[in-house]
Design an enzyme around this catalytic site. Structure first.
Site, PDB file in Angstrom:
ATOM      1  N   TYR B 101       0.859  -1.202   0.000  1.00 55.39           N
ATOM      2  CA  TYR B 101       0.000   0.000   0.000  1.00 55.39           C
ATOM      3  C   TYR B 101       0.892   1.248   0.000  1.00 55.39           C
ATOM      4  O   TYR B 101       1.888   1.319   0.731  1.00 55.39           O
ATOM      5  CB  TYR B 101      -0.886   0.022   1.256  1.00 55.39           C
ATOM      6  CG  TYR B 101      -1.664   1.327   1.394  1.00 55.39           C
ATOM      7  CD1 TYR B 101      -2.946   1.449   0.861  1.00 55.39           C
ATOM      8  CD2 TYR B 101      -1.099   2.440   2.024  1.00 55.39           C
ATOM      9  CE1 TYR B 101      -3.640   2.633   0.953  1.00 55.39           C
ATOM     10  CE2 TYR B 101      -1.792   3.639   2.123  1.00 55.39           C
ATOM     11  CZ  TYR B 101      -3.066   3.728   1.587  1.00 55.39           C
ATOM     12  OH  TYR B 101      -3.745   4.916   1.675  1.00 55.39           O
ATOM     13  N   GLU B 190      -3.765   7.476  -3.614  1.00 52.47           N
ATOM     14  CA  GLU B 190      -3.233   6.193  -3.143  1.00 52.47           C
ATOM     15  C   GLU B 190      -3.126   5.166  -4.254  1.00 52.47           C
ATOM     16  O   GLU B 190      -3.871   5.212  -5.236  1.00 52.47           O
ATOM     17  CB  GLU B 190      -4.017   5.653  -1.936  1.00 52.47           C
ATOM     18  CG  GLU B 190      -5.386   5.136  -2.219  1.00 52.47           C
ATOM     19  CD  GLU B 190      -6.124   4.601  -0.969  1.00 52.47           C
ATOM     20  OE1 GLU B 190      -5.706   4.836   0.186  1.00 52.47           O
ATOM     21  OE2 GLU B 190      -7.148   3.952  -1.169  1.00 52.47           O
TER      22      GLU B 190
END
Lengths: 293, 378
Positions: B101, B190
């Site tokens: 991530y 993101e």
């Protein structure tokens, strides 16, 4: 006494010839604020607000000519961060930015720059501050306030007026009313103002008005526990707000993980002995109870 | 403002972040063509602004261009939580060894831009924060200098990318994502997951970007890409008039100045046993025209049985609001009882303008709420 500003504060208005700037500068003058100068680039040498306030091209010139030591900013959002930095660079120690809709990322570097210059920024997207009977620096209506022992600090504008009006109606005047603003990145937070009120001998009780989003109220609760001995009464807006929706203020949003709800803020404040009002207009009665207790 | 996955993918690719092959399609034929270009297995993904599209059947894998066309046929026009799917993204399906991530956010508490990385990618970061908080590493960018390459490398090593080449690639991706975040006035950017391929290199599989509405004036091209099909019509109309409106399910239409007071007004309506039909902040300094538009939007909602106007004037002038109410009453077709509380800047002038209008006056917030609730329930 008061915090941050009084009748001797020499106030400058940036954006004084704009629609909002001129309207509110007039109200500031009528309130008796020591408004000494205005700044609008290209309008230097003119006089604004019914010929009563000298206008300068730059903040630096205004400071040199008038000794201004506080600035209220009404310039449009695209130019507001630059106006804040200009005031800080010119050595203004107290900068209040009323402007709404300032891009959040612009405030990251601007906040840091202001801090490095040793200045204090209030806002943006705030109603400013009012020391009743002495100085109105922003848009808080002077007519609802009166001098007295209650310090008020709030993220909201109009909701603050509601609380102040109710205080005045039961003869509880205010030492200073500070609107810190509802944006994600603001110059002065609850803790900064709580400290000032705690250290101000004339302030006997404090009203804190918060809202959903972020965790500034929880941090304030922690600070109250550690530092504040004066009675604190609070109100938190947004108990009926749905999650994931931005409720007007850029910062007023319950997060994806369910964080920042009114309930968790109320619990955090009550846990440290703060009385939390159900109605904003109940704040005044609760302050009276706490003061007579 | 939320961007779709395909829009976010275009932005991150522009900043040099390696992405999987793919594109966006509005018809099954386009989907097939894209699948042919990509070659091999692809994922067909619904582009809608709601979570849980996978569970709703909005993501399908396809081995051949024919299968991709078929999947697109099924997904396009599909209803996902009330939204019709109008576009699908066709993305190269890659096999990978590990999911990471990487995100950039604006952290309110520290007033810093924060890089967040986790060795546990592919799941919601909020979930990792609950189950394994130690797997999340955060680094704050310097507010004046910005994110430094050494910081991006620190992040790489901290999440266990110990191979030098891989850490360098991760750092360059983090720097690029930070740059994309800054230059587009994002509030969130993101990549989840950022995957490690068999050869050790990294690739962005899915990206998400949310923009700061206050920054959109600098990004006209992005503002034009707004897909507001997920928003109720009233919210879109309100936005066009510069109003902040959020539709709720109750019967009392609320018109208030200031977000804090608007929220408190809803809370008080609820406290007195009523249900607000909406959140509406007419903003600071609203003029008559804006006020009239606001009332029009409130009355478009057939559920509204009473309107509560609560104005405490600061930057907003009561006379302007009063003029707006009078204007609105001339043009609105549906007559609904209106409780009006108007105090603050230019209050006397406002009251004078409203003297002849057919309204129910109230002096306090509680009184106004009580009256509105009584009417709505009666």
């Amino acid at each position: 006494m008061s915090i941050l500003a009084d009748k001797n504060t020499r106030v400058l208005v940036q954006g004084i010839t704009g629609r909002e700037g001129e309207f509110h500068s007039r109200q500031m003058l009528e309130y008796g604020t020591n408004l000494v100068a205005g700044v609008t680039p290209g309008r230097g040498g003119q006089k604004a607000v019914d010929n009563r306030v000298p206008v300068f091209n730059t903040v630096r010139e205004a400071v040199e000519a008038t000794g201004a030591n506080a600035s209220v900013i009404y310039v449009p959002a695209p130019f507001a961060p630059d106006a804040i930095r200009e005031a800080a660079e010119a050595g203004i120690p107290l900068i209040i930015c009323i402007t709404e809709g300032v891009p959040a990322l612009d405030m990251v570097a601007t906040y840091e720059y202001v801090k490095a210059k040793g200045a204090r920024l209030i806002g943006p997207n705030c109603p400013g501050l009012l020391t009743p009977g002495q100085a109105k620096m922003g848009i808080i209506p002077g007519s609802i306030a009166s001098p007295g022992p209650v310090g008020v600090v709030s993220k909201s504008g109009t909701l603050t007026y509601e609380a102040v009006d109710a205080l005045t109606r039961i003869d509880l005047g205010q030492s200073t009313i500070v609107g810190i603003g509802g944006d994600p990145i603001i110059g002065t937070n609850f803790i900064d103002v709580l400290r000032l009120f705690q250290d101000d001998p004339e302030t006997k009780a404090i009203v804190l008005i918060g809202e959903i989003g972020g965790s500034a109220e929880q941090e304030a609760a922690q600070f109250i526990k550690e530092y504040v001995t004066k009675p604190v009464v609070a109100f938190i807006a947004g108990q009926s707000a749905p999650p994931g929706k931005r409720m007007g203020h850029a910062g007023a949003i319950i997060g994806a993980g369910g964080e920042g709800t009114a309930q968790e803020k109320i619990e955090a404040l009550e846990a440290v002995g703060v009385k939390v009002a159900k109605l904003p207009t109940d704040i005044a009665e609760l302050v009276r109870e706490r003061l007579s207790a | 403002m939320k961007l779709h996955e395909y829009q976010a993918r275009e932005i991150v690719a522009k900043y040099g972040i390696p992405v999987t092959g793919g594109g966006v399609a509005s018809t099954p034929a386009e989907a097939r063509k894209l699948a042919e270009e990509i070659g091999g297995k692809v994922a067909v993904k619904a582009q809608v602004h709601v979570g849980g599209r996978g569970k709703a059947g909005g993501i399908k894998l396809a081995d051949t261009p024919e299968a991709a066309e078929q999947a697109a046929q099924q997904i396009l026009g599909m209803d996902i939580k009330g939204l019709t799917v109008e576009k699908v993204m066709i993305a190269e399906a890659v096999t990978y060894e590990k999911e990471i991530y990487l995100g950039v956010i604006l952290d309110r508490g520290t007033k810093r831009i924060m890089l967040i990385a986790s060795s546990e990618g592919g799941v919601e970061i909020e979930e990792v924060a609950k189950t394994n908080p130690d797997a999340i590493i955060k680094i704050a960018a310097d507010p004046l200098l910005g994110l430094q390459p050494f910081q991006a490398q620190q992040l790489a090593f901290a999440i266990g990318l110990t191979d030098g080449k891989q850490a360098r690639q991760f750092a360059s991706i983090a720097m690029a994502l930070y740059k994309a975040f800054i230059e587009n006035d994002a509030e969130l950017a993101e990549i989840n997951p950022l995957v490690v391929l068999a050869d050790g290199s990294l690739k962005a599989l899915d990206s998400k970007i949310v923009l700061d509405d206050s920054g959109l004036f600098r990004h006209k091209d992005l503002a034009a890409q707004r897909d507001d099909s997920a928003d109720p019509a009233a919210e879109i109309k309100a936005r066009e008039h510069g109003l902040t409106f959020i539709k709720l399910d109750g019967t009392i239409g609320c018109m208030v100045n200031g977000a804090g007071l608007a929220m408190a007004t809803m809370d008080v309506v609820k406290l007195f046993g009523g249900e607000p039909a909406n959140f509406l902040d007419i903003g600071g300094g609203a003029n008559a025209e804006k006020v009239a538009a606001a009332l029009d939007i409130i009355l478009d909602d057939p559920n509204v049985k009473a309107v509560m106007v609560n104005i405490f004037g600061g930057i907003t002038r009561c006379d302007e609001v009063a003029r707006g109410i009078v204007e609105a009453q001339k043009i609105i077709k549906r007559q609904v009882p209106m409780v009006v509380r108007l105090v603050g800047t230019n209050e006397a002038e406002g009251q004078r303008i409203l003297a002849d209008a057919s309204l129910i006056p109230a002096n306090t917030l509680a009184e106004a709420a009580q009256k509105a609730v009584e009417i709505a329930q009666g």
